[in-house]
Design a protein around this motif. Structure first.
Motif, PDB file in Angstrom:
ATOM      1  N   LYS A 101      -2.105  15.098  -1.587  1.00 42.50           N
ATOM      2  CA  LYS A 101      -1.704  14.081  -1.260  1.00 42.50           C
ATOM      3  C   LYS A 101      -2.589  13.159   0.163  1.00 42.50           C
ATOM      4  CE  LYS A 101       2.614  12.012   0.300  1.00 42.50           C
ATOM      5  NZ  LYS A 101       3.936  12.680   0.557  1.00 42.50           N
ATOM      6  N   VAL A 102      -2.514  14.406   0.974  1.00 42.08           N
ATOM      7  CA  VAL A 102      -3.477  13.575   2.020  1.00 42.08           C
ATOM      8  C   VAL A 102      -4.750  12.766   1.696  1.00 42.08           C
ATOM      9  CG1 VAL A 102      -4.473  14.354   4.170  1.00 42.08           C
ATOM     10  CG2 VAL A 102      -2.302  15.143   3.785  1.00 42.08           C
ATOM     11  N   LEU A 103      -5.187  13.975   0.454  1.00 41.51           N
ATOM     12  CA  LEU A 103      -6.896  13.271   0.469  1.00 41.51           C
ATOM     13  C   LEU A 103      -6.361  12.393  -0.222  1.00 41.51           C
ATOM     14  CD1 LEU A 103      -8.630  16.669  -1.243  1.00 41.51           C
ATOM     15  CD2 LEU A 103      -8.251  15.583   1.248  1.00 41.51           C
ATOM     16  N   ALA A 104      -5.526  12.313  -1.740  1.00 42.13           N
ATOM     17  CA  ALA A 104      -5.416  10.778  -2.509  1.00 42.13           C
ATOM     18  C   ALA A 104      -5.196   9.590  -1.394  1.00 42.13           C
ATOM     19  CB  ALA A 104      -4.064  11.069  -3.083  1.00 42.13           C
ATOM     20  N   GLU A 105      -4.206  10.428   0.159  1.00 42.29           N
ATOM     21  CA  GLU A 105      -3.858   8.516   0.491  1.00 42.29           C
ATOM     22  C   GLU A 105      -5.300   8.476   1.660  1.00 42.29           C
ATOM     23  OE1 GLU A 105      -0.873  10.409   2.926  1.00 42.29           O
ATOM     24  OE2 GLU A 105       0.632   9.393   1.334  1.00 42.29           O
ATOM     25  N   LYS A 106      -6.175   9.311   1.401  1.00 40.41           N
ATOM     26  CA  LYS A 106      -6.920   8.962   2.590  1.00 40.41           C
ATOM     27  C   LYS A 106      -8.570   8.484   1.211  1.00 40.41           C
ATOM     28  CE  LYS A 106      -6.136   9.997   6.387  1.00 40.41           C
ATOM     29  NZ  LYS A 106      -6.112   9.200   7.434  1.00 40.41           N
ATOM     30  N   ILE A 107      -8.631   8.074   0.240  1.00 41.90           N
ATOM     31  CA  ILE A 107      -9.072   8.193  -0.625  1.00 41.90           C
ATOM     32  C   ILE A 107      -8.514   6.565  -0.406  1.00 41.90           C
ATOM     33  CG2 ILE A 107      -9.687   7.773  -2.929  1.00 41.90           C
ATOM     34  CD1 ILE A 107      -9.410  11.239  -3.190  1.00 41.90           C
ATOM     35  N   ALA A 108      -7.335   6.448  -1.086  1.00 39.03           N
ATOM     36  CA  ALA A 108      -6.618   4.672  -1.407  1.00 39.03           C
ATOM     37  C   ALA A 108      -7.475   4.277   0.215  1.00 39.03           C
ATOM     38  CB  ALA A 108      -5.608   5.068  -1.550  1.00 39.03           C
ATOM     39  N   GLU A 109      -7.211   4.661   1.410  1.00 42.84           N
ATOM     40  CA  GLU A 109      -7.474   4.371   2.432  1.00 42.84           C
ATOM     41  C   GLU A 109      -9.109   3.753   2.355  1.00 42.84           C
ATOM     42  OE1 GLU A 109      -5.041   6.428   5.319  1.00 42.84           O
ATOM     43  OE2 GLU A 109      -7.556   5.264   6.690  1.00 42.84           O
ATOM     44  N   GLY A 110      -9.552   4.799   1.815  1.00 39.63           N
ATOM     45  CA  GLY A 110     -11.374   4.268   1.204  1.00 39.63           C
ATOM     46  C   GLY A 110     -11.487   3.115   0.840  1.00 39.63           C
ATOM     47  N   ILE A 111     -10.893   3.276  -0.413  1.00 40.33           N
ATOM     48  CA  ILE A 111     -10.832   2.135  -0.859  1.00 40.33           C
ATOM     49  C   ILE A 111     -10.706   0.967  -1.139  1.00 40.33           C
ATOM     50  CG2 ILE A 111     -10.224   1.095  -3.599  1.00 40.33           C
ATOM     51  CD1 ILE A 111      -9.388   4.472  -4.299  1.00 40.33           C
ATOM     52  N   ALA A 112      -9.637   0.338  -0.217  1.00 36.95           N
ATOM     53  CA  ALA A 112      -9.368  -0.765   0.467  1.00 36.95           C
ATOM     54  C   ALA A 112     -10.636  -1.159   1.707  1.00 36.95           C
ATOM     55  CB  ALA A 112      -7.242  -0.038   0.861  1.00 36.95           C
ATOM     56  N   TYR A 113     -10.884  -0.032   2.555  1.00 34.81           N
ATOM     57  CA  TYR A 113     -12.118  -0.331   3.563  1.00 34.81           C
ATOM     58  C   TYR A 113     -12.679  -1.319   3.288  1.00 34.81           C
ATOM     59  CZ  TYR A 113     -15.014   0.249   7.805  1.00 34.81           C
ATOM     60  OH  TYR A 113     -15.449  -0.153   8.474  1.00 34.81           O
ATOM     61  N   GLU A 114     -13.077  -0.861   1.650  1.00 35.84           N
ATOM     62  CA  GLU A 114     -14.899  -1.724   0.853  1.00 35.84           C
ATOM     63  C   GLU A 114     -13.921  -2.507  -0.013  1.00 35.84           C
ATOM     64  OE1 GLU A 114     -17.552   0.236   2.122  1.00 35.84           O
ATOM     65  OE2 GLU A 114     -18.651  -0.753   0.276  1.00 35.84           O
ATOM     66  N   ASP A 115     -13.494  -2.807  -0.360  1.00 34.85           N
ATOM     67  CA  ASP A 115     -12.875  -4.039  -0.999  1.00 34.85           C
ATOM     68  C   ASP A 115     -11.120  -4.364  -1.126  1.00 34.85           C
ATOM     69  OD1 ASP A 115     -12.388  -5.279  -3.165  1.00 34.85           O
ATOM     70  OD2 ASP A 115     -12.853  -4.256  -5.066  1.00 34.85           O
ATOM     71  N   GLN A 116     -11.159  -5.206   0.035  1.00 38.08           N
ATOM     72  CA  GLN A 116      -9.995  -5.983  -0.007  1.00 38.08           C
ATOM     73  C   GLN A 116      -9.632  -6.485  -1.267  1.00 38.08           C
ATOM     74  OE1 GLN A 116      -8.980  -6.322   3.655  1.00 38.08           O
ATOM     75  NE2 GLN A 116      -9.737  -4.334   2.969  1.00 38.08           N
ATOM     76  N   ASN A 117      -9.600  -6.651  -2.534  1.00 35.80           N
ATOM     77  CA  ASN A 117      -9.243  -7.324  -3.495  1.00 35.80           C
ATOM     78  C   ASN A 117      -9.470  -6.564  -4.507  1.00 35.80           C
ATOM     79  OD1 ASN A 117     -10.278 -10.118  -2.161  1.00 35.80           O
ATOM     80  ND2 ASN A 117     -12.597  -9.480  -2.897  1.00 35.80           N
ATOM     81  N   VAL A 118      -9.610  -5.094  -4.617  1.00 37.14           N
ATOM     82  CA  VAL A 118      -9.059  -4.242  -5.414  1.00 37.14           C
ATOM     83  C   VAL A 118      -7.553  -4.414  -5.575  1.00 37.14           C
ATOM     84  CG1 VAL A 118      -9.624  -2.479  -4.491  1.00 37.14           C
ATOM     85  CG2 VAL A 118      -9.888  -2.836  -7.091  1.00 37.14           C
ATOM     86  N   VAL A 119      -7.017  -3.537  -6.767  1.00 40.38           N
ATOM     87  CA  VAL A 119      -5.274  -3.178  -6.446  1.00 40.38           C
ATOM     88  C   VAL A 119      -5.620  -2.333  -6.278  1.00 40.38           C
ATOM     89  CG1 VAL A 119      -3.580  -3.297  -8.328  1.00 40.38           C
ATOM     90  CG2 VAL A 119      -4.577  -5.723  -7.845  1.00 40.38           C
ATOM     91  N   ILE A 120      -4.717  -2.002  -5.674  1.00 42.13           N
ATOM     92  CA  ILE A 120      -4.718   0.299  -5.874  1.00 42.13           C
ATOM     93  C   ILE A 120      -3.758   0.509  -5.710  1.00 42.13           C
ATOM     94  CG2 ILE A 120      -5.192   1.895  -3.819  1.00 42.13           C
ATOM     95  CD1 ILE A 120      -7.043   0.217  -2.230  1.00 42.13           C
ATOM     96  N   LYS A 121      -3.123   1.614  -6.227  1.00 40.02           N
ATOM     97  CA  LYS A 121      -1.880   1.877  -7.296  1.00 40.02           C
ATOM     98  C   LYS A 121      -2.517   3.905  -6.985  1.00 40.02           C
ATOM     99  CE  LYS A 121       0.276  -1.301  -9.328  1.00 40.02           C
ATOM    100  NZ  LYS A 121       0.346  -2.498 -10.555  1.00 40.02           N
ATOM    101  N   LEU A 122      -1.265   4.546  -6.377  1.00 34.79           N
ATOM    102  CA  LEU A 122      -1.107   6.140  -6.068  1.00 34.79           C
ATOM    103  C   LEU A 122      -0.045   6.533  -6.540  1.00 34.79           C
ATOM    104  CD1 LEU A 122      -2.886   7.292  -2.941  1.00 34.79           C
ATOM    105  CD2 LEU A 122      -0.237   8.169  -3.872  1.00 34.79           C
ATOM    106  N   PHE A 123       0.316   7.264  -7.651  1.00 28.36           N
ATOM    107  CA  PHE A 123       1.002   7.762  -7.753  1.00 28.36           C
ATOM    108  C   PHE A 123       0.925   9.116  -7.841  1.00 28.36           C
ATOM    109  CE2 PHE A 123       0.274   3.726 -10.430  1.00 28.36           C
ATOM    110  CZ  PHE A 123       1.438   3.622 -10.135  1.00 28.36           C
ATOM    111  N   ASN A 124       2.258  10.047  -6.703  1.00 35.48           N
ATOM    112  CA  ASN A 124       2.384  11.844  -7.581  1.00 35.48           C
ATOM    113  C   ASN A 124       2.702  11.830  -9.356  1.00 35.48           C
ATOM    114  OD1 ASN A 124       3.951  14.605  -7.907  1.00 35.48           O
ATOM    115  ND2 ASN A 124       3.973  13.791  -5.998  1.00 35.48           N
ATOM    116  N   LEU A 125       2.030  12.723  -9.467  1.00 35.68           N
ATOM    117  CA  LEU A 125       2.445  12.486 -11.449  1.00 35.68           C
ATOM    118  C   LEU A 125       3.696  12.856 -11.493  1.00 35.68           C
ATOM    119  CD1 LEU A 125       1.482  11.479 -13.706  1.00 35.68           C
ATOM    120  CD2 LEU A 125       0.037  13.525 -14.030  1.00 35.68           C
TER     121      LEU A 125
END
Ligand code: FEO
Length: 395
Positions: free
Chosen positions: A265-289
């Motif tokens: 879960k921590v990795l998932a949230e950090k990956i989301a942070e990285g995506i947002a850092y690189e691209d401010q326009n992409v929609v990011i969604k995160l789900f614990n299945l």
């Protein structure tokens, strides 16, 4: 109670407000569903489709209140699946010799379900049935949309296409028409239905839509077998289907994971942070299945250009929620989507590579190296996960 669709065409189905799971437990129906049956009263009286088995007695009773059952001239069964044919055995007890018009494959599915040798009449694309008053029914086979037995039927004069499952939604509504309901709910349910039911047949669907267009039918109403009837700009849903069937994606990246002790879960949230850092326009969604609805998550995958999937390693493999998820999305045959894998582990650490292999097998293009981290993520691991997210965003 019957409801008027147009002129002598009536809806006579069942609104199933309580339904929460469909196809067994495979499909979540947060907004219930409807099983739409139609009665046409011209010189001939025609019934198109019925309802699901639990509502068979109620349906036949309601139908008998509207018409002497012996005055039904023809029954059209567009599709043998039991949510539409389920009331046939109950109905045919009253009118066993009434002709049933359906495809050759529907004879197989109806016999397979009910083991009855009713008065079947096989129709093919372009066949017509005169129903009097200058009107005809024109049959259009719709194989694999979504069963081999599926068919649509077009009513001339009133210009109604009875499309069966195509263009439907699992959406309970007391009001019949598309302009009478919440538009946001309607298109959300329509897309979920497409992504989870029709997506595997997108290439067939595109050809069929072209074929229907080439028939130059004037379509004023699309009367589906689930949810609303499209009367206000009915071609809008046809255009949506053309869009959705063309390797559809939005500018969205979805992260889907499960976790045991929160490391993944921590990795998932950090990956989301990285995506947002690189691209401010992409929609990011995160789900614990494990805490999310698989059909809703799958709809988000359908909308995504990239899916990042994570699981810790357990028993030299991955958590069962993620295994089931990948197995499910493989069946939907999504095209032109990218994927990456990640996960935490304590000992052997196979999960990220297993995810990558499974996603590749499911038809996704793999980006980046599988990202694994041993033990609970420390600050360096968190930074690496952010960098992994940035890398994903750059593809
Ligand atoms: Fe709505 Fe394929 O049955």
């Amino acid at each position: 109670m019957k409801k008027k669709v147009k002129n002598n065409v009536y809806w006579l189905g069942k609104v199933d407000w309580e339904l929460r799971r469909f196809h067994g437990d495979e499909y979540s129906t947060h907004n219930g569903s409807t099983y739409n049956s139609y009665l046409i009263k011209e010189e001939k009286n025609i019934l198109i489709d019925t309802v699901w088995i639990p509502f068979a007695a109620e349906f036949v009773h309601n139908l008998s209140e509207e018409i002497d059952l012996n005055k039904i001239d023809y029954i059209i069964i567009n599709h043998g699946e039991i949510d539409h044919s389920g009331a046939l055995p109950e109905l045919m007890k009253h009118i066993p010799d009434t002709p049933i018009y359906c495809t050759a494959n529907a004879v197989k599915s109806l016999k397979g379900h009910y083991h009855q040798d009713w008065n079947f009449n096989i129709v093919k694309t372009g066949d017509k049935l005169d129903i009097g008053n200058g009107k005809e029914l024109v049959f259009v086979e719709m194989p694999m949309l979504h069963w081999p037995d599926s068919m649509a039927v077009y009513l001339t004069g009133d210009n109604i296409l009875f499309s069966n499952d195509a263009f439907g939604q699992h959406y309970a509504t007391e009001l019949l028409f598309n302009d009478q309901v919440d538009q946001c709910d309607l298109f959300k349910e329509s897309m979920k239905y497409y992504a989870n039911i029709l997506a595997p047949f997108s290439h067939i669907l595109r050809k069929k839509l072209d074929e229907i267009m080439a028939m130059n039918l004037v379509i004023e109403i699309i009367a589906t077998s689930h949810g609303i009837i499209w009367r206000d700009n009915p071609m809008r849903i046809v255009e949506k289907y053309m869009e959705w069937s063309g390797n559809y994606q939005e500018n969205q990246i979805t992260i889907v994971y499960d976790t045991m002790w929160n490391g993944t879960k921590v990795l998932a949230e950090k990956i989301a942070e990285g995506i947002a850092y690189e691209d401010q326009n992409v929609v990011i969604k995160l789900f614990n299945l494990a805490k999310s609805d698989i059909n809703d998550v799958t709809t988000e995958v359908f909308k995504s250009k990239t899916v990042v999937v994570g699981s810790p390693t357990i028993g030299n493999s991955i958590l069962h929620s993620i295994a089931a998820f990948i197995s499910y999305i493989k069946t939907l045959k999504f095209k032109d989507k990218k994927a990456a894998g990640f996960g935490c582990y304590g000992w052997s650490g196979e999960s990220p590579k297993i995810i990558v292999e499974l996603m590749k097998d499911a038809g996704f293009e793999i980006i980046g190296e599988a990202f694994g981290n041993q033990w609970n993520p420390d600050e360096d691991a968190k930074k690496s996960a952010v960098e992994f997210g940035k890398e994903i965003a750059r593809y």
